[in-house]
Scaffold this active site. Structure first.
Site, PDB file in Angstrom:
ATOM      1  N   GLU A   1      59.365  91.161  44.698  1.00 52.22           N
ATOM      2  CA  GLU A   1      60.389  90.499  43.816  1.00 52.22           C
ATOM      3  C   GLU A   1      62.080  90.955  44.438  1.00 52.22           C
ATOM      4  O   GLU A   1      61.876  92.083  44.992  1.00 52.22           O
ATOM      5  CB  GLU A   1      60.347  91.147  42.275  1.00 52.22           C
ATOM      6  CG  GLU A   1      59.286  90.472  41.715  1.00 52.22           C
ATOM      7  CD  GLU A   1      59.285  90.852  40.128  1.00 52.22           C
ATOM      8  OE1 GLU A   1      60.367  91.258  39.691  1.00 52.22           O
ATOM      9  OE2 GLU A   1      58.323  90.692  39.599  1.00 52.22           O
TER      10      GLU A   1
ATOM     11  N   LYS B   1      52.531  85.719  36.954  1.00 54.62           N
ATOM     12  CA  LYS B   1      53.949  86.264  36.525  1.00 54.62           C
ATOM     13  C   LYS B   1      54.906  85.261  36.058  1.00 54.62           C
ATOM     14  O   LYS B   1      55.040  83.948  36.562  1.00 54.62           O
ATOM     15  CB  LYS B   1      54.904  86.803  37.728  1.00 54.62           C
ATOM     16  CG  LYS B   1      54.157  88.064  38.411  1.00 54.62           C
ATOM     17  CD  LYS B   1      55.100  88.575  39.582  1.00 54.62           C
ATOM     18  CE  LYS B   1      54.286  89.779  40.172  1.00 54.62           C
ATOM     19  NZ  LYS B   1      55.308  90.133  41.440  1.00 54.62           N
TER      20      LYS B   1
ATOM     21  N   ARG C   1      60.512 100.655  44.348  1.00 59.17           N
ATOM     22  CA  ARG C   1      61.786 100.220  44.053  1.00 59.17           C
ATOM     23  C   ARG C   1      62.609 100.594  45.198  1.00 59.17           C
ATOM     24  O   ARG C   1      62.917 101.861  44.975  1.00 59.17           O
ATOM     25  CB  ARG C   1      62.149 100.493  42.746  1.00 59.17           C
ATOM     26  CG  ARG C   1      63.535 100.100  42.505  1.00 59.17           C
ATOM     27  CD  ARG C   1      64.015  98.667  42.593  1.00 59.17           C
ATOM     28  NE  ARG C   1      63.450  97.938  41.875  1.00 59.17           N
ATOM     29  CZ  ARG C   1      63.818  97.163  40.664  1.00 59.17           C
ATOM     30  NH1 ARG C   1      64.684  98.062  39.927  1.00 59.17           N
ATOM     31  NH2 ARG C   1      62.949  96.517  39.951  1.00 59.17           N
TER      32      ARG C   1
ATOM     33  N   LYS D   1      61.841  86.060  40.836  1.00 56.40           N
ATOM     34  CA  LYS D   1      60.610  86.011  41.533  1.00 56.40           C
ATOM     35  C   LYS D   1      60.762  84.876  42.495  1.00 56.40           C
ATOM     36  O   LYS D   1      60.231  85.055  43.615  1.00 56.40           O
ATOM     37  CB  LYS D   1      59.826  85.409  40.516  1.00 56.40           C
ATOM     38  CG  LYS D   1      59.539  86.011  38.894  1.00 56.40           C
ATOM     39  CD  LYS D   1      59.069  87.447  39.132  1.00 56.40           C
ATOM     40  CE  LYS D   1      58.650  88.138  38.114  1.00 56.40           C
ATOM     41  NZ  LYS D   1      59.904  88.400  37.247  1.00 56.40           N
TER      42      LYS D   1
ATOM     43  N   ARG E   1      50.392  97.706  36.092  1.00 52.61           N
ATOM     44  CA  ARG E   1      51.731  97.164  36.306  1.00 52.61           C
ATOM     45  C   ARG E   1      52.397  98.965  36.253  1.00 52.61           C
ATOM     46  O   ARG E   1      52.137  99.728  35.486  1.00 52.61           O
ATOM     47  CB  ARG E   1      52.128  96.603  34.830  1.00 52.61           C
ATOM     48  CG  ARG E   1      51.607  95.174  34.932  1.00 52.61           C
ATOM     49  CD  ARG E   1      52.006  94.413  33.284  1.00 52.61           C
ATOM     50  NE  ARG E   1      51.629  95.411  32.334  1.00 52.61           N
ATOM     51  CZ  ARG E   1      51.947  94.940  31.173  1.00 52.61           C
ATOM     52  NH1 ARG E   1      52.721  94.246  30.684  1.00 52.61           N
ATOM     53  NH2 ARG E   1      51.540  95.908  30.119  1.00 52.61           N
TER      54      ARG E   1
ATOM     55  N   ASP F   1      61.142  95.000  45.073  1.00 50.28           N
ATOM     56  CA  ASP F   1      59.853  95.722  44.983  1.00 50.28           C
ATOM     57  C   ASP F   1      59.068  95.487  45.882  1.00 50.28           C
ATOM     58  O   ASP F   1      58.983  94.254  46.157  1.00 50.28           O
ATOM     59  CB  ASP F   1      59.247  95.302  43.538  1.00 50.28           C
ATOM     60  CG  ASP F   1      60.291  95.562  42.237  1.00 50.28           C
ATOM     61  OD1 ASP F   1      61.212  96.599  42.473  1.00 50.28           O
ATOM     62  OD2 ASP F   1      60.232  94.963  41.439  1.00 50.28           O
TER      63      ASP F   1
ATOM     64  N   ASN G   1      65.429  91.847  42.684  1.00 58.12           N
ATOM     65  CA  ASN G   1      65.895  91.970  41.361  1.00 58.12           C
ATOM     66  C   ASN G   1      67.460  92.073  41.780  1.00 58.12           C
ATOM     67  O   ASN G   1      68.251  92.920  42.361  1.00 58.12           O
ATOM     68  CB  ASN G   1      65.606  93.111  40.974  1.00 58.12           C
ATOM     69  CG  ASN G   1      64.087  93.015  40.432  1.00 58.12           C
ATOM     70  OD1 ASN G   1      63.626  92.689  39.302  1.00 58.12           O
ATOM     71  ND2 ASN G   1      63.406  93.865  41.303  1.00 58.12           N
TER      72      ASN G   1
ATOM     73  N   ARG H   1      56.772 103.884  42.025  1.00 57.90           N
ATOM     74  CA  ARG H   1      56.418 103.866  40.527  1.00 57.90           C
ATOM     75  C   ARG H   1      54.959 103.714  40.557  1.00 57.90           C
ATOM     76  O   ARG H   1      54.300 102.734  40.864  1.00 57.90           O
ATOM     77  CB  ARG H   1      57.287 102.787  39.941  1.00 57.90           C
ATOM     78  CG  ARG H   1      58.649 102.840  40.041  1.00 57.90           C
ATOM     79  CD  ARG H   1      59.357 101.575  39.504  1.00 57.90           C
ATOM     80  NE  ARG H   1      59.007 100.417  40.518  1.00 57.90           N
ATOM     81  CZ  ARG H   1      59.494  99.188  40.195  1.00 57.90           C
ATOM     82  NH1 ARG H   1      60.211  99.125  39.185  1.00 57.90           N
ATOM     83  NH2 ARG H   1      59.098  98.402  41.034  1.00 57.90           N
TER      84      ARG H   1
END
Length: 308
Positions: free
Chosen positions: A275, A155, A205, A120, A227, A267, A277, A219
């Site tokens: 974000e 979050k 993503r 994050k 979400r 993302d 990742n 997504r």
């Protein structure tokens, strides 16, 4: 090349969905030698690192050989693919892998960067590409941000797969009590971001290899949910990158390369970075299935060109 995958127990992995399984299969197709262990199998004897690792054949999933105690210097590449949480055990594993890195082994992603890039907080380096964002543990600060933005998403900084993510409006009854709960009575900071209604069209993503985007999947959240994570019922769709998304990738690329973040998933919602990742990015299987791209094979090809 000889690869060591440090990951969760192989028996827990669903090869039809798992990105690590895709990478292992691609490496096997390229003729590479594969071994696997868990973080608890890592050992350091003085300044020499070892692992109790087993040889594996991933296709068909999976044949596991007898475990052996091997020096990590025998491997050309070590993949740290243990899923979060980034807890004490995870952090200690990165320190042990750093011993191997000092001995000349390529570790993906770089252990020091796995510690430094909270998934994050790491995105804050590129805040110009993000929705308005606040990280705070004080309820008063979070309440003021909610009033300013109107509708926000909270979050947990150590969260993953959408778990613990909450949407709340500034006029929600009991907002202060909720903020006390998520901050554990102002003990832990959380990330608050302006809610982006564009998430109804999906959360993209994007998978970057050595800073270059090689594939993406959209997504879309299920009915009644904001979400979009696949783990909470999001539906994957084929997609392509927009011009703005290309610019975001270009902005991130120099830092990712400089800090040894070879395989990363970012993302993006409505053109806004959400974000970065770095621990165990997912999405390879969905890109390969929906976009008809041999993404895992391309990752191994890029790596082979660098290591040899």
């Amino acid at each position: 090349m000889r690869h060591l995958f440090v990951l969760d127990p192989l028996q827990r992995i669903n090869p039809a969905k798992d990105s690590t399984a895709a990478l292992m299969e691609a490496a096997a197709r390229a003729g590479h030698e594969l071994w696997a262990c868990t973080p608890s199998d890592l050992i350091a004897l003085a300044d020499e690192p070892f692992a109790v690792a087993a040889p594996v054949q991933p296709e068909p999933w999976i044949t596991i050989g007898e475990g052996q105690r091997l020096p990590l210097s025998r491997f050309h590449v070590i993949w740290m693919r243990k899923d979060p949480p980034v807890d004490e055990a995870y952090l200690y594993a990165t320190h042990l892998l750093e011993v191997a890195e000092r001995a000349g082994v390529r570790v993906l992603n770089r252990p020091s960067s796995l510690r430094a890039w909270n998934e994050k907080l790491g995105a804050l380096r590129f805040s110009r590409w993000m929705a308005p964002t606040l990280v705070a543990g004080r309820v008063q600060e979070l309440e003021a941000f909610a009033r300013e933005q109107g509708d926000i998403v909270l979050k947990p900084l150590g969260g993953r797969a959408g778990l613990g993510v909450i949407r709340v409006s500034a006029d929600a009854p009991g907002l202060g009590a909720l903020l006390e709960l998520v901050t554990e009575q102002e003990r832990l900071p959380v990330m608050a971001q302006r809610f982006l209604p564009e998430v109804s069209a999906g959360d993209k993503r994007i998978l970057l290899v050595d800073g270059e985007p090689l594939g993406a999947v959209n997504r879309r959240p299920k009915q009644g949910e904001f979400r979009s994570n696949l783990a909470v019922g999001g539906h994957p769709e084929a997609t392509e990158l927009t011009d703005r998304e290309q610019l975001i990738c270009e902005a991130l690329a120099p830092a990712l390369r400089a800090e040894g973040l070879f395989f990363v998933g970012i993302d993006v919602i409505g053109g806004m970075l959400s974000e970065i990742n770095v621990t165990s990015p997912t999405g390879i299987r969905e890109v390969e299935r929906l976009m008809q791209r041999p993404l895992a094979d391309q990752v191994i090809e890029r790596l082979q060109a660098q290591v040899q």
